[in-house]
Scaffold this motif. Structure first.
Motif, PDB file in Angstrom:
ATOM      1  N   ASP A  76       0.854  -1.184   0.000  1.00 10.68           N
ATOM      2  CA  ASP A  76       0.000   0.000   0.000  1.00 10.68           C
ATOM      3  C   ASP A  76       0.885   1.227   0.000  1.00 10.68           C
ATOM      4  O   ASP A  76       2.107   1.132   0.124  1.00 10.68           O
ATOM      5  N   ALA A  77       0.258   2.393  -0.156  1.00 14.51           N
ATOM      6  CA  ALA A  77       1.037   3.624  -0.310  1.00 14.51           C
ATOM      7  C   ALA A  77       0.137   4.812  -0.061  1.00 14.51           C
ATOM      8  O   ALA A  77      -1.079   4.676   0.148  1.00 14.51           O
ATOM      9  N   VAL A  78       0.723   5.982  -0.091  1.00 17.33           N
ATOM     10  CA  VAL A  78      -0.024   7.234  -0.130  1.00 17.33           C
ATOM     11  C   VAL A  78       0.318   7.940  -1.427  1.00 17.33           C
ATOM     12  O   VAL A  78       1.433   7.829  -1.943  1.00 17.33           O
ATOM     13  N   ARG A  79      -0.663   8.665  -1.935  1.00 23.69           N
ATOM     14  CA  ARG A  79      -0.478   9.404  -3.181  1.00 23.69           C
ATOM     15  C   ARG A  79      -0.482  10.896  -2.898  1.00 23.69           C
ATOM     16  O   ARG A  79      -1.333  11.403  -2.151  1.00 23.69           O
ATOM     17  N   PHE A  80       0.491  11.597  -3.500  1.00 27.20           N
ATOM     18  CA  PHE A  80       0.570  13.047  -3.376  1.00 27.20           C
ATOM     19  C   PHE A  80      -0.311  13.669  -4.461  1.00 27.20           C
ATOM     20  O   PHE A  80      -0.013  13.550  -5.653  1.00 27.20           O
ATOM     21  N   LEU A  81      -1.390  14.328  -4.041  1.00 31.80           N
ATOM     22  CA  LEU A  81      -2.320  14.941  -4.990  1.00 31.80           C
ATOM     23  C   LEU A  81      -1.842  16.314  -5.416  1.00 31.80           C
ATOM     24  O   LEU A  81      -2.261  16.812  -6.471  1.00 31.80           O
ATOM     25  N   GLU A  82      -1.032  16.948  -4.611  1.00 31.30           N
ATOM     26  CA  GLU A  82      -0.335  18.180  -4.995  1.00 31.30           C
ATOM     27  C   GLU A  82       1.157  17.921  -4.842  1.00 31.30           C
ATOM     28  O   GLU A  82       1.583  17.222  -3.911  1.00 31.30           O
ATOM     29  N   PHE A  83       1.945  18.472  -5.743  1.00 30.29           N
ATOM     30  CA  PHE A  83       3.362  18.113  -5.771  1.00 30.29           C
ATOM     31  C   PHE A  83       4.151  19.238  -6.421  1.00 30.29           C
ATOM     32  O   PHE A  83       3.596  20.250  -6.831  1.00 30.29           O
ATOM     33  N   GLY A  84       5.427  19.039  -6.542  1.00 31.83           N
ATOM     34  CA  GLY A  84       6.344  20.071  -7.035  1.00 31.83           C
ATOM     35  C   GLY A  84       7.406  20.310  -5.994  1.00 31.83           C
ATOM     36  O   GLY A  84       7.141  20.221  -4.786  1.00 31.83           O
ATOM     37  N   THR A  85       8.615  20.617  -6.421  1.00 28.86           N
ATOM     38  CA  THR A  85       9.707  20.757  -5.465  1.00 28.86           C
ATOM     39  C   THR A  85       9.439  21.837  -4.421  1.00 28.86           C
ATOM     40  O   THR A  85       9.933  21.743  -3.296  1.00 28.86           O
ATOM     41  N   LYS A  86       8.627  22.835  -4.769  1.00 30.14           N
ATOM     42  CA  LYS A  86       8.343  23.911  -3.819  1.00 30.14           C
ATOM     43  C   LYS A  86       6.988  23.732  -3.130  1.00 30.14           C
ATOM     44  O   LYS A  86       6.555  24.608  -2.375  1.00 30.14           O
TER      45      LYS A  86
END
Length: 370
Positions: free
Chosen positions: A65-75
């Protein structure tokens, strides 16, 4: 799930292990669900849990299982945060299901373009402000960016990276996964096998399809500028994709972008070293001599090295001499099937050996026992 983080042992060596997703946590791991917000009492959690989601993953154990990042970007502020004492840490990452994803921490890239479900990698990072802020972010637009597990271990109380060889480049340099068994390889991926590990660690920031402008302006150079220091090396190979008309980069433009990167890195105290790309497997003439000296803006790379007074590893010529010695058939066997540009793992290992040998010959790195 949601337990508070115990204090590390007095020597700071006991690792923290996190198992992400809504399934049961594996033994010795702390379970973390997408909704677990960071609190000072817990000392870990997501900064903006509303932008996280629990998802299934195709692996076993922590990889189920995992978690998903719905917002992302290095900043992005959508990070997983862990309170840590100041020091140098080794962070091991296991992704969930993803086509291609990068790992960022402290606002810059740490690992580039991990591919395949359950991909794993690790990196060193100095923590100076009492907290690690990490997320999985875009490697390829439109794909899922998921995290299955983290292991965080302090390896020094001093928040300074080990002497490092930073590597920038394109698909002939990049890393492929699984790192230890990939069919395709880049010479940056295999370089650690040919460098004295007591002298340097190798951090490969190369990515497939990259051009000089993209490396400089897209965040990869930023990582090197943030961490590089006196005693580090920066190996930079570009030109293959820059010569593609679709990238609209003239040789004069390419030359000035490369010069700009050389100067920026030199200003950190690190030593830039330019590397020319090897040619195609088929660059043999009728006499069986391999030569590709006019490919990939090589002359501009050599000119920048001469004008800026930095070393150059002319891998283009070194590889051609090696290919001429082994012949066309053996050369083709070092490339991916049906592909005359991209080396397979064996080919990448030979290119890495050539780079390391020339660095040793020039006195830039100490000899490695191999």
């Amino acid at each position: 799930m949601g337990a508070s983080l115990a204090d590390p042992g007095s020597n700071g060596q006991r690792p923290y292990r996190f198992d992400f997703g809504d399934g049961p946590a594996e033994p010795s791991y702390i379970g973390v669900r997408a909704g677990d917000a960071y609190t000072p009492e817990r000392r870990y959690g997501f900064n903006t849990p509303e932008h996280m989601a629990n998802v299934a993953a195709g692996g076993t154990g922590v990889g189920s299982d995992a978690v998903r990042f719905l917002e992302f970007g290095t900043k992005s502020a959508n990070t997983f945060n862990v309170d840590l004492e100041p020091g140098l840490y080794r962070v091991s990452v296991t992704l969930g299901n993803t086509a291609r994803a990068s790992v960022a921490a402290e606002g810059v890239y740490q690992v580039m373009n991990m591919t395949g479900n359950g991909a794993t990698d690790a990196f060193e990072i100095p923590v100076t402000d009492g907290q690690l802020n990490l997320l999985v972010t875009e490697g390829k637009a439109g794909t899922a960016f998921t995290l299955s597990a983290l292991e965080i271990k302090r390896i020094s109380r001093h928040p300074v990276l080990s002497p490092t060889i930073w590597v920038g480049g394109d698909s002939t340099v990049a890393s492929y996964y699984p790192l230890a068994t990939s069919v395709q390889g880049g010479w940056g991926q295999l370089l650690p096998d040919h460098v004295n590990p007591h002298a340097f660690q190798v951090r490969n920031i190369a990515t497939g399809g990259q051009i000089a402008r993209g490396f400089r302006d897209g965040g990869q150079l930023e990582t090197i500028l943030q961490y590089s220091k006196e005693g580090d090396l920066f190996l930079l190979e570009m030109g293959i994709n820059d010569t593609n008309p679709k990238n609209e980069t003239t040789e004069a433009q390419f030359k000035e972008i490369m010069r700009d990167m050389v100067r920026q890195v030199a200003a950190t105290g690190a030593r830039p070293v330019l590397v020319t790309p090897q040619g195609r497997a088929t660059d043999f003439n009728a006499d069986g001599v391999h030569s590709s000296v006019n490919r990939w803006y090589r002359h501009a790379t050599l000119a920048v090295a001469a004008e800026e007074g930095v070393p150059v590893v002319d891998l283009n010529v070194l590889a051609s001499a090696y290919f001429t010695r082994i012949g066309p058939a053996a050369t083709l066997a070092l490339y991916m099937a049906g592909d005359t540009l991209h080396p397979n793992r064996a080919g990448a290992a030979e290119l890495a050996r050539l780079v390391a040998d020339d660095l040793e010959r020039q006195g830039i790195v100490p000899a490695a026992a191999r």
